[in-house]
Write an enzyme that holds these catalytic residues in place. Structure first.
Site, PDB file in Angstrom:
ATOM      1  N   SER A  77     -12.459 -25.781  43.137  1.00 56.64           N
ATOM      2  CA  SER A  77     -12.592 -25.920  41.460  1.00 56.64           C
ATOM      3  C   SER A  77     -13.518 -25.675  40.899  1.00 56.64           C
ATOM      4  CB  SER A  77     -13.905 -27.898  41.719  1.00 56.64           C
ATOM      5  OG  SER A  77     -14.045 -27.970  40.138  1.00 56.64           O
ATOM      6  N   TYR A 119     -22.403 -31.087  44.913  1.00 56.78           N
ATOM      7  CA  TYR A 119     -20.949 -30.850  44.376  1.00 56.78           C
ATOM      8  C   TYR A 119     -20.298 -29.633  44.378  1.00 56.78           C
ATOM      9  CZ  TYR A 119     -16.076 -31.285  42.703  1.00 56.78           C
ATOM     10  OH  TYR A 119     -14.811 -31.261  42.382  1.00 56.78           O
TER      11      TYR A 119
HETATM   12  P1  NAP Z   1     -10.385 -39.139  43.634  1.00 57.76           P
HETATM   13  O1  NAP Z   1      -9.552 -39.836  43.227  1.00 57.76           O
HETATM   14  O2  NAP Z   1     -11.680 -39.124  43.809  1.00 57.76           O
HETATM   15  O3  NAP Z   1      -8.931 -39.482  45.325  1.00 57.76           O
HETATM   16  C1  NAP Z   1      -9.918 -38.438  46.176  1.00 57.76           C
HETATM   17  C2  NAP Z   1     -10.163 -39.281  47.676  1.00 57.76           C
HETATM   18  O4  NAP Z   1     -10.036 -38.914  48.861  1.00 57.76           O
HETATM   19  C3  NAP Z   1     -10.153 -40.876  47.420  1.00 57.76           C
HETATM   20  O5  NAP Z   1      -8.986 -41.708  48.387  1.00 57.76           O
HETATM   21  C4  NAP Z   1     -11.522 -40.751  48.597  1.00 57.76           C
HETATM   22  O6  NAP Z   1     -11.025 -42.141  49.205  1.00 57.76           O
HETATM   23  C5  NAP Z   1     -10.745 -39.967  49.476  1.00 57.76           C
HETATM   24  N1  NAP Z   1     -12.041 -39.814  50.665  1.00 57.76           N
HETATM   25  C6  NAP Z   1     -13.311 -39.495  50.237  1.00 57.76           C
HETATM   26  N2  NAP Z   1     -14.671 -39.293  51.020  1.00 57.76           N
HETATM   27  C7  NAP Z   1     -12.954 -38.716  52.356  1.00 57.76           C
HETATM   28  C8  NAP Z   1     -13.119 -38.202  53.426  1.00 57.76           C
HETATM   29  N3  NAP Z   1     -14.350 -38.105  53.836  1.00 57.76           N
HETATM   30  N4  NAP Z   1     -11.863 -38.114  54.375  1.00 57.76           N
HETATM   31  C9  NAP Z   1     -10.444 -38.331  53.608  1.00 57.76           C
HETATM   32  N5  NAP Z   1     -10.474 -38.852  52.451  1.00 57.76           N
HETATM   33  C10 NAP Z   1     -12.242 -38.989  51.510  1.00 57.76           C
HETATM   34  O7  NAP Z   1     -10.325 -37.689  42.942  1.00 57.76           O
HETATM   35  P2  NAP Z   1      -9.369 -36.324  42.321  1.00 57.76           P
HETATM   36  O8  NAP Z   1     -10.577 -36.433  41.470  1.00 57.76           O
HETATM   37  O9  NAP Z   1      -8.269 -36.678  42.819  1.00 57.76           O
HETATM   38  O10 NAP Z   1      -9.899 -35.250  43.470  1.00 57.76           O
HETATM   39  C11 NAP Z   1      -8.975 -34.555  45.019  1.00 57.76           C
HETATM   40  C12 NAP Z   1      -9.431 -33.356  44.617  1.00 57.76           C
HETATM   41  O11 NAP Z   1      -9.974 -32.887  43.645  1.00 57.76           O
HETATM   42  C13 NAP Z   1     -11.340 -33.172  45.356  1.00 57.76           C
HETATM   43  O12 NAP Z   1     -11.389 -32.422  46.223  1.00 57.76           O
HETATM   44  C14 NAP Z   1     -11.878 -33.042  44.212  1.00 57.76           C
HETATM   45  O13 NAP Z   1     -12.988 -32.338  44.337  1.00 57.76           O
HETATM   46  C15 NAP Z   1     -10.625 -31.875  43.250  1.00 57.76           C
HETATM   47  N6  NAP Z   1     -11.635 -32.089  41.940  1.00 57.76           N
HETATM   48  C16 NAP Z   1     -10.676 -32.630  41.355  1.00 57.76           C
HETATM   49  C17 NAP Z   1     -11.776 -32.402  40.124  1.00 57.76           C
HETATM   50  C18 NAP Z   1     -11.694 -33.658  38.977  1.00 57.76           C
HETATM   51  O14 NAP Z   1     -12.091 -33.408  37.222  1.00 57.76           O
HETATM   52  N7  NAP Z   1     -10.974 -35.503  39.052  1.00 57.76           N
HETATM   53  C19 NAP Z   1     -11.808 -31.176  39.453  1.00 57.76           C
HETATM   54  C20 NAP Z   1     -12.063 -30.134  40.371  1.00 57.76           C
HETATM   55  C21 NAP Z   1     -11.744 -30.593  41.574  1.00 57.76           C
HETATM   56  P3  NAP Z   1     -12.724 -42.855  48.240  1.00 57.76           P
HETATM   57  O15 NAP Z   1     -12.305 -43.238  46.862  1.00 57.76           O
HETATM   58  O16 NAP Z   1     -12.975 -44.267  49.257  1.00 57.76           O
HETATM   59  O17 NAP Z   1     -13.866 -42.515  48.405  1.00 57.76           O
END
Ligand code: NAP
Length: 244
Positions: A139, A152
Site C-alpha cells: 500500500s 495496518y
Molecule cells: P476487499 O474488497 O476488502 O477484498 C479483500 C478480500 O480479502 C475480501 O474478500 C476479504 O474477505 C478477504 N480476506 C480478508 N482476510 C482474509 C484472510 N485472512 N484470508 C483470505 N482472505 C481474506 O479489499 P481490496 O481493497 O480489494 O483489498 C485488496 C488488497 O489491497 C488488500 O491487501 C488491501 O490491504 C490492499 N489495499 C487496498 C487499498 C484500498 O484503498 N482499497 C489501498 C491500498 C492497499 P472479507 O471481506 O470476508 O474480510
C-alpha cells in the site's frame, strides 16, 4: 488477449474488490485460476462466473495448513503454479494509542505473515516450473507515516520489506517478486471510512479521483506476464500521484 495464456495463477482475496477484478481480467487473458478467499460465498461466485478456467478454494492466508491445500489444489487441477497474487488483506482504522497486542498481531498474521506463507508455499512448484512471478499487494501507506492506521500501515511496510528481500534471494531462480502500492482504491475495504473523509481525501488526490480496481488489475497483469521478465524487486505505485 492471451497475455497470460496457459499460466496458472493463484489470487488470494479473489471474492471482492481488486482480487475479483484481477480474476476476471486474468481469465480474459487466458490464465487458469485458483481463486481463494476467507469468504467462500463471494469467492465461489467469482469462480462460477468465470467458468472452467477457475476453481475456488476457501482459504485463510494466515494459516500455513490452508496454503498447503491451495497449492495442492492448483497442482491437482492444473499441474503447476506460475503466478501468485498475494492480495488478501484486512484494514481498520486505529491509532498507536489504541493499538493492543491482539489487533497488532492480527494485522501481521493476515497482511504480512500471509504474504510470507504464500511465497513459501509456491516456492517449490515455481522452482519446478523454472520460475514464476509473485505480486504482493502492499500500500502507499507502507511508504510513510499514516495517521489513524497504525497496525495496518506498519503491516504494509513489512510487505514491502518481504518483497524486496525475497526478490534478491529468488532472482537467480527466475522467481520474480514485485509489489504494488495502491493509493485509495474504490472497494468495499474503504467503506469503513466516513463518506466525508473519502470526499475530502479524494479532493487531495492530484488525479482528483479514487483508483479503480481495474487500475490495480492492469498493473498486476503486467507484473504477472512475461512482459515484465526483468522486473524484480520493483514497486509500482498506483495512486493518482499521491505518492509522487
Ligand atoms: P476487499 O474488497 O476488502 O477484498 C479483500 C478480500 O480479502 C475480501 O474478500 C476479504 O474477505 C478477504 N480476506 C480478508 N482476510 C482474509 C484472510 N485472512 N484470508 C483470505 N482472505 C481474506 O479489499 P481490496 O481493497 O480489494 O483489498 C485488496 C488488497 O489491497 C488488500 O491487501 C488491501 O490491504 C490492499 N489495499 C487496498 C487499498 C484500498 O484503498 N482499497 C489501498 C491500498 C492497499 P472479507 O471481506 O470476508 O474480510
Amino acid at each position: 488477449m492471451n497475455r497470460l495464456k496457459d499460466k496458472v495463477v493463484i489470487i488470494t482475496g479473489a471474492g471482492s474488490g481488486q482480487g475479483a477484478t484481477e480474476a476476471r481480467l486474468f481469465a480474459a487473458e487466458g490464465a487458469k485460476l485458483i481463486l481463494t478467499d476467507i469468504n467462500a460465498e463471494a469467492g465461489e461466485q467469482v469462480a462460477r462466473e468465470i467458468g472452467d478456467q477457475a476453481i475456488f478454494v476457501k482459504h485463510d492466508v494466515s494459516r500455513e495448513a490452508d496454503w498447503q491445500q491451495v497449492v495442492a489444489a492448483a497442482l491437482d487441477k492444473f499441474g503447476r503454479v506460475d503466478v501468485l497474487i498475494n492480495n488478501a488483506g484486512i484494514y481498520a482504522q486505529g491509532r498507536f494509542q489504541e493499538a493492543d497486542v491482539e489487533s497488532f498481531d492480527r494485522f501481521f498474521e493476515v497482511n504480512a505473515r500471509g504474504t510470507f506463507l504464500g511465497m513459501k508455499a509456491v516456492q517449490e512448484p515455481m522452482l519446478k516450473a523454472g520460475g514464476g512471478s509473485i505480486v504482493n499487494i502492499s500500500s502507499l501507506v507502507g511508504t510513510r507515516g499514516m495517521a489513524n492506521a497504525f497496525s495496518y500501515s506498519t503491516s504494509k511496510w513489512m510487505v514491502r520489506g518481504i518483497s524486496k528481500c525475497a526478490a534478491v534471494d529468488l532472482a537467480e531462480s527466475n522467481i520474480r517478486v514485485n509489489a504494488i502500492l495502491p493509493g485509495l482504491i474504490d472497494t468495499p475495504m474503504i467503506r469503513v471510512n466516513k463518506p466525508e473523509f473519502l470526499e475530502a481525501f479524494t479532493q487531495s488526490i492530484p488525479a482528483k479521483r479514487l483508483g479503480t480496481t481495474e487500475d490495480i488489475a492492469h498493473a498486476a497483469l503486467y507484473l504477472a506476464s512475461d512482459e515484465s521478465a526483468y522486473i524484480m524487486g520493483a514497486e509500482i505505485a498506483v495512486c493518482g500521484a499521491v505518492g509522487a
